[in-house]
Design an enzyme around this catalytic site. Structure first.
Site, short mmCIF file in Angstrom:
data_model
loop_
_atom_site.label_atom_id
_atom_site.label_comp_id
_atom_site.label_asym_id
_atom_site.label_seq_id
_atom_site.Cartn_x
_atom_site.Cartn_y
_atom_site.Cartn_z
N TYR A 105 24.09 10.69 -57.57
CA TYR A 105 23.19 11.22 -56.54
C TYR A 105 23.01 12.73 -56.67
O TYR A 105 23.95 13.44 -57.03
CB TYR A 105 23.75 10.92 -55.15
CG TYR A 105 22.86 11.43 -54.04
CD1 TYR A 105 21.74 10.71 -53.68
CD2 TYR A 105 23.10 12.65 -53.41
CE1 TYR A 105 20.89 11.18 -52.69
CE2 TYR A 105 22.26 13.12 -52.42
CZ TYR A 105 21.15 12.38 -52.07
OH TYR A 105 20.31 12.84 -51.09
N TRP A 129 19.94 16.29 -56.27
CA TRP A 129 18.57 16.80 -56.29
C TRP A 129 18.12 17.32 -57.64
O TRP A 129 16.95 17.61 -57.84
CB TRP A 129 18.43 17.90 -55.24
CG TRP A 129 17.97 17.36 -53.94
CD1 TRP A 129 18.61 16.43 -53.17
CD2 TRP A 129 16.74 17.67 -53.26
NE1 TRP A 129 17.86 16.15 -52.05
CE2 TRP A 129 16.72 16.91 -52.08
CE3 TRP A 129 15.69 18.54 -53.52
CZ2 TRP A 129 15.67 16.98 -51.17
CZ3 TRP A 129 14.65 18.60 -52.61
CH2 TRP A 129 14.64 17.83 -51.45
N1 LIG Z 1 28.49 18.65 -44.56
C1 LIG Z 1 27.28 18.27 -45.00
N2 LIG Z 1 27.15 17.80 -46.25
C2 LIG Z 1 25.94 17.43 -46.71
C3 LIG Z 1 24.79 17.55 -45.90
C4 LIG Z 1 24.95 18.05 -44.58
O1 LIG Z 1 23.99 18.14 -43.79
N3 LIG Z 1 26.21 18.42 -44.17
N4 LIG Z 1 23.56 17.20 -46.40
C5 LIG Z 1 23.53 16.22 -47.45
C6 LIG Z 1 22.21 16.13 -48.07
S1 LIG Z 1 20.90 15.83 -47.00
C7 LIG Z 1 22.00 16.22 -49.40
S2 LIG Z 1 20.44 15.86 -50.03
C8 LIG Z 1 23.10 16.52 -50.35
C9 LIG Z 1 22.66 17.41 -51.53
O2 LIG Z 1 23.58 17.31 -52.55
P1 LIG Z 1 23.18 17.57 -54.09
O3 LIG Z 1 21.76 17.17 -54.31
O4 LIG Z 1 24.20 16.92 -54.93
O5 LIG Z 1 23.30 19.15 -54.17
P2 LIG Z 1 22.70 20.18 -55.21
O6 LIG Z 1 23.46 21.44 -55.02
O7 LIG Z 1 21.22 20.24 -55.07
O8 LIG Z 1 23.10 19.56 -56.61
C10 LIG Z 1 22.25 19.47 -57.68
C11 LIG Z 1 23.06 19.70 -58.96
O9 LIG Z 1 22.24 19.37 -60.07
C12 LIG Z 1 22.36 20.41 -61.07
N5 LIG Z 1 21.10 20.38 -61.82
C13 LIG Z 1 19.92 20.96 -61.50
N6 LIG Z 1 18.98 20.67 -62.43
C14 LIG Z 1 19.57 19.91 -63.36
C15 LIG Z 1 19.12 19.31 -64.57
O10 LIG Z 1 17.96 19.41 -64.97
N7 LIG Z 1 20.02 18.57 -65.27
C16 LIG Z 1 21.30 18.43 -64.88
N8 LIG Z 1 22.11 17.67 -65.63
N9 LIG Z 1 21.77 19.00 -63.74
C17 LIG Z 1 20.91 19.72 -62.99
C18 LIG Z 1 22.61 21.66 -60.29
O11 LIG Z 1 23.22 22.63 -61.09
C19 LIG Z 1 23.48 21.15 -59.13
O12 LIG Z 1 24.84 21.19 -59.46
O13 LIG Z 1 24.16 17.15 -49.63
C20 LIG Z 1 24.62 16.36 -48.52
N10 LIG Z 1 25.83 16.95 -47.98
N1 LIG Z 2 16.48 26.04 -47.22
C1 LIG Z 2 16.80 24.75 -47.40
N2 LIG Z 2 15.99 23.79 -46.92
C2 LIG Z 2 16.33 22.47 -47.08
C3 LIG Z 2 17.50 22.08 -47.77
C4 LIG Z 2 18.35 23.14 -48.26
O1 LIG Z 2 19.42 22.88 -48.84
N3 LIG Z 2 17.98 24.44 -48.06
N4 LIG Z 2 17.80 20.76 -47.94
C5 LIG Z 2 16.71 19.78 -47.78
C6 LIG Z 2 17.24 18.43 -47.58
S1 LIG Z 2 17.89 17.62 -48.93
C7 LIG Z 2 17.17 17.77 -46.39
S2 LIG Z 2 17.74 16.17 -46.28
C8 LIG Z 2 16.58 18.38 -45.21
C9 LIG Z 2 17.46 18.10 -43.99
O2 LIG Z 2 16.84 18.41 -42.82
P1 LIG Z 2 17.69 18.32 -41.45
O3 LIG Z 2 18.69 17.25 -41.55
O4 LIG Z 2 16.71 18.22 -40.36
O5 LIG Z 2 18.38 19.75 -41.48
P2 LIG Z 2 19.65 20.46 -40.78
O6 LIG Z 2 19.43 21.90 -41.08
O7 LIG Z 2 20.91 19.83 -41.21
O8 LIG Z 2 19.49 20.18 -39.25
C10 LIG Z 2 18.36 20.57 -38.49
C11 LIG Z 2 18.79 21.14 -37.17
O9 LIG Z 2 19.43 20.14 -36.38
C12 LIG Z 2 20.52 20.73 -35.69
N5 LIG Z 2 21.48 19.67 -35.29
C13 LIG Z 2 22.57 19.25 -35.97
N6 LIG Z 2 23.19 18.27 -35.28
C14 LIG Z 2 22.48 18.04 -34.15
C15 LIG Z 2 22.62 17.15 -33.03
O10 LIG Z 2 23.53 16.33 -32.95
N7 LIG Z 2 21.64 17.21 -32.07
C16 LIG Z 2 20.60 18.09 -32.14
N8 LIG Z 2 19.69 18.04 -31.16
N9 LIG Z 2 20.48 18.98 -33.15
C17 LIG Z 2 21.39 18.94 -34.15
C18 LIG Z 2 21.07 21.67 -36.72
O11 LIG Z 2 21.90 22.66 -36.16
C19 LIG Z 2 19.80 22.26 -37.32
O12 LIG Z 2 19.38 23.40 -36.65
O13 LIG Z 2 16.45 19.79 -45.39
C20 LIG Z 2 15.80 20.14 -46.61
N10 LIG Z 2 15.49 21.54 -46.58
MO LIG Z 3 18.94 15.70 -48.26
#
Ligand SMILES: Nc1nc2c(c(=O)[nH]1)N[C@H]1C(S)=C(S)[C@@H](COP(=O)(O)OP(=O)(O)OC[C@H]3O[C@@H](n4cnc5c(=O)[nH]c(N)nc54)[C@H](O)[C@@H]3O)O[C@H]1N2
Ligand SMILES: Nc1nc2c(c(=O)[nH]1)N[C@H]1C(S)=C(S)[C@@H](COP(=O)(O)OP(=O)(O)OC[C@H]3O[C@@H](n4cnc5c(=O)[nH]c(N)nc54)[C@H](O)[C@@H]3O)O[C@H]1N2
Ligand SMILES: [Mo]
Length: 762
Positions: free
Chosen positions: A108, A110
């Site tokens: 998994y 991005w």
């Molecule tokens: N506590 C907490 N944890 C969370 C979340 C949260 O809200 N709270 N959010 C979750 C969510 S929504 C998401 S989507 C995940 C994101 O988790 P990830 O998608 O696993 O996070 P990234 O840091 O985007 O990791 C991408 C990796 O791919 C590598 N990469 C980039 N391009 C390439 C390429 O072309 N080839 C190869 N081989 N590698 C590449 C980068 O160097 C990086 O290490 O985290 C989750 N974890």
């Molecule tokens: N700059 C930037 N943008 C991103 C990403 C990133 O890594 N960096 N990641 C992308 C990805 S993979 C994803 S999945 C999306 C995720 O998008 P979201 O899941 O919507 O993003 P978050 O920032 O985790 O949360 C949004 C807001 O909800 C609030 N919140 C958290 N828990 C609760 C709750 O229980 N109740 C309420 N009412 N509010 C709460 C958080 O404090 C935050 O302000 O964002 C995307 N956009």
């Molecule tokens: Mo995500």
């Protein structure tokens, strides 16, 4: 010829008029993100992986050697051919000895924006040609949402692409109620390449049109329009209770739309019996909810009346479902907006993620972008994506998912490409233990992050800037010719090349490559996408023209969107894909699963950890780990832009002024966050924008545990709970986590992460 490149956070125009290439924001982008500005300078950062490397014990003693030393011992750099031979032989050994069901290729993450060099698609295709692999389903983003929504409304694919566009909201919405805000910071991103960043203008448009904005949740500053926003503080993870009280108020006061409920929904009666207490003896009144949420009952009652009297859009952020029982707030908001009866009307109804990504609210045409075909997977075993540590720790044990019981496979080999499990997974101390189970962990990575450091064989992968590719994202309305900007650093190779090299050794090269080189694939994938767009009446130019021009923009072909308008106009002709063809306020299917933690209608459950729980005595603060402002997850944490957001190299943790004062914590103090699961350091920022009892530490600081296990980097997943949202989805529940925080002794500034130690072959 114009030269472009693209990333998840934006399109850039490449200028070659100086000593080094420079990236300027795409001229068509009204609100470019600064996240990617340093990509060129960072490309050659000391943290880049330059050569294939093998963990010392693994090299000396073979598969399974000293697994507890993963992440703790030096690497030996090898020639490509030798490292590829070792990896290919190990893949062959595991397949023969244990079968393909012993290979985990879920991988998994991005990775990068290009559609051909998409690391997940590459590793999946590679493993499929070998007979398959154990896959993962759903996402960390929407684990609970992806499972619940198809039962009750529509697939996430449909809802994401079908959101009412910002122009329609500005023209018709009177009241916009946001649970969790509409954070502009998150709309910097679209998976595959954000083209024109529209959320800032979208939000300003609502303010200019005089739309009444209400933000409900623990955080104040995640809904900024430039105009007035009313904040209703609510305890984390209790949104469902407030929504149920809104529903009950509408029901009891006869403010619901009975005609809508009759024509477009099923099961309201069963839900009503839960709301009015006839089913369980508890009426879900605003007073009942107040004890849970902290929101005064009169506030809830008045809001319900206002919602019924106005054209109302109710939005939830995705974070709400990234929590214990995460299905419930999504189901409850669908039920609430169904009772209001405005679903399918311009400006009314339900929003499932405005503010989660740039694409939601776009009016650009939608068409299938280029995608690398992944082939057929011969292995049926899978896991819900966030159950990775459970799988490794409990092979053979059962788990439930979407109404069925499955068993965790016994994994001997893990291949990760394009994701960072030591960023994204919860309870990283537990993941570290689980990571000791497989014989071998292979990864393709660009940088020496914690995931690379915890692998056995590491292949250096190129970055987007080092190869040709095509960028495209759902509803972004652009296709980008991502032309190479820089030569690869060190000996880095494209993922495609790495998998070709391995396939050759394993006898599957013809099937994997189909005899095509990079350009051959780009032509083919573009052609397929253009044909699919053509079938939808959208004209994409021939490949040569596209490659020459550098970009295709369909922005001129915008059409205002109203979500579910067709369904509203003619529910018989455009039924939903739910079992009844209607919105399911009660789901016979889910009820039939017989799950205690996800019954047949939306319901309130106490989260595993929350501010109303007994554990509050020991750990009185609810930790929110939201998406970072200055990077994408863990990517580019070493950039000056991300580092500028730190204090003494430490990730900031926001804390309410009252909680900071009570602990003697001042701005910039080094603090330790801790609970029974783990500890990490951060730098405190007291703020009035958080409700007391809540702290906020963004994700993505690089995990760097010291010998005692204390994470020096400030990654919230050192603390979070690794438990599935429910037996239905098993989704990521990162937002459910209690901690305590204390001043830490003065510590030296946290240095930027460095590469691991290397040793010569012993
Ligand atoms: N506590 C907490 N944890 C969370 C979340 C949260 O809200 N709270 N959010 C979750 C969510 S929504 C998401 S989507 C995940 C994101 O988790 P990830 O998608 O696993 O996070 P990234 O840091 O985007 O990791 C991408 C990796 O791919 C590598 N990469 C980039 N391009 C390439 C390429 O072309 N080839 C190869 N081989 N590698 C590449 C980068 O160097 C990086 O290490 O985290 C989750 N974890
Ligand atoms: N700059 C930037 N943008 C991103 C990403 C990133 O890594 N960096 N990641 C992308 C990805 S993979 C994803 S999945 C999306 C995720 O998008 P979201 O899941 O919507 O993003 P978050 O920032 O985790 O949360 C949004 C807001 O909800 C609030 N919140 C958290 N828990 C609760 C709750 O229980 N109740 C309420 N009412 N509010 C709460 C958080 O404090 C935050 O302000 O964002 C995307 N956009
Ligand atoms: Mo995500």
């Amino acid at each position: 010829m114009t030269h472009y490149t693209a990333s998840h956070w934006g399109i850039y125009r490449v200028r070659n008029d100086g000593a080094a290439p420079r990236l300027d924001p795409y001229e068509g982008d009204p609100d470019p993100s600064p996240i990617g500005a340093h990509q060129v300078a960072l490309n050659d950062a000391p943290l880049r992986i330059r050569r294939p490397a093998v963990r010392k014990s693994w090299l000396e003693q073979g598969p399974g050697a000293a697994p507890h030393l993963r992440g703790r011992e030096p690497f030996v750099e090898l020639e490509w051919d030798e490292a590829l031979d070792l990896a290919a032989a190990e893949i062959a050994r595991v397949r023969t000895a244990h079968g393909n069901e012993a290979i985990f290729g879920g991988s998994y993450g991005w990775s990068s924006a290009g559609r051909f060099h998409h690391a997940q698609s590459q590793v999946h295709r590679f493993l499929n040609m070998l007979g398959g692999y154990v896959r993962s389903v759903d996402t960390y983003s929407l684990g609970a949402g992806m499972v619940i929504l198809p039962h009750i409304l529509a697939s996430v694919r449909e809802t994401n692409a079908g959101h009412t566009s910002w122009d329609v909201l500005a023209a018709h919405t009177e009241l916009f109620v946001a649970f969790g805000g509409v954070p502009h910071k998150n709309t910097q991103i679209s998976s595959g390449g954000a083209a024109d960043h529209r959320a800032r203008a979208g939000l300003a448009g609502l303010a200019a049109a005089g739309v009444e904005m209400v933000n409900i949740g623990p955080v104040r500053d995640n809904l900024e329009t430039g105009g007035d926003v009313r904040w209703i503080p609510l305890r984390p993870n209790t949104d469902t209770a407030m929504m149920l009280a809104l529903c009950e108020t509408l029901r009891a006061e006869g403010l619901g739309d009975a005609d809508f409920l009759a024509r477009y929904t099923v099961g309201f009666d069963r839900f009503a019996a839960y709301l009015d207490g006839s089913a369980d003896g508890v009426r879900k009144t605003p007073e009942w909810a107040e004890a849970i949420t902290g929101v005064p009952a009169e506030t809830t009652r008045a809001l319900a009346r206002r919602m019924a009297a106005r054209r109302t859009m109710v939005n939830v952020t995705w974070s709400l479902q990234r929590a214990a029982h995460g299905e419930q707030p999504f189901w409850a908001v669908v039920a609430l907006t169904a009772i209001l009866g405005q679903i399918g009307l311009p400006g009314g109804g339900v929003g499932l993620g405005y503010g989660a990504m740039n694409a939601l609210g776009s009016a650009h045409p939608s068409f299938p972008g280029p995608t690398l075909p992944q082939g057929r997977n011969g292995v049926s075993a899978f896991i819900p994506v966030a159950r990775i540590a459970d799988m490794l720790l409990k092979p053979g044990e059962p788990f439930t998912y979407n109404g069925k019981t499955h068993r965790y496979p016994d994994i001997r080999l893990v291949y990760w490409a394009g994701g960072n499990p030591f960023h994204h997974h919860q309870d990283l101390g537990r993941l570290r233990k689980a990571w000791e189970a497989p014989d071998t962990i292979l990864t393709n990575e660009q940088v020496w992050n914690a995931a690379a450091r915890h692998a056995d064989i590491v292949f250096p992968a190129t970055t987007t800037l080092e190869r040709d590719d095509i960028g495209a994202a759902v509803r972004e309305g652009h296709v980008i010719a991502m032309k190479k900007v820089l030569e690869p650093v060190g000996e880095a190779r494209d993922d495609y090349r790495i998998f070709c090299d391995l396939s050759r050794r394993l006898g599957t090269l013809d099937a994997f490559s189909e005899g095509l080189d990079e350009m051959g694939w780009l032509r083919r994938l573009y052609g397929e996408s253009a044909a699919a767009a053509g079938a939808l009446g959208l004209d994409l130019p021939a490949f040569e023209t596209f490659w020459q021009d550098g970009i295709v923009s369909l922005a001129g072909q915008d059409k205002p969107v109203t979500m579910l308008a067709d369904f509203r106009t003619a529910p018989e002709d455009a039924p939903l894909k739910t079992p009844s063809g209607k919105i399911e306020i009660f789901s016979e299917t889910i009820d039939g699963f017989g799950l205690e933690d996800c019954p047949g209608h939306p319901a309130w459950f106490e989260p595993f950890e929350w501010l109303g729980a007994e554990a509050v005595a020991a750990y009185p603060l609810h930790l929110l780990s939201d998406q970072p402002v200055r990077r994408l997850h863990s990517q580019l944490d070493h950039s000056p832009h991300s580092q500028d957001g730190k204090i003494g190299g430490r990730e900031p943790v926001y804390i309410s002024e009252a909680d900071a004062a009570a602990r003697g914590i001042a701005h910039g103090d080094t603090v330790e966050l801790f609970n029974d699961r783990g500890r990490c350091l951060a730098a405190a920022i007291p703020t009035a924008d958080l409700m007391p009892g809540v702290v906020r530490l963004a994700t993505g600081a690089w995990y760097a545990p010291d010998e005692t296990g204390q994470d020096q980097g400030g990654n919230p997943n050192a603390l979070t709970l690794d438990r599935g949202a429910s037996g239905l989805s098993q989704g990521c529940a990162a937002q459910t986590c209690l901690v305590e925080i204390r001043r830490a002794p003065d510590a030296p500034p946290h240095p930027l992460a460095t590469p691991p130690p290397f040793v010569a072959r012993g």
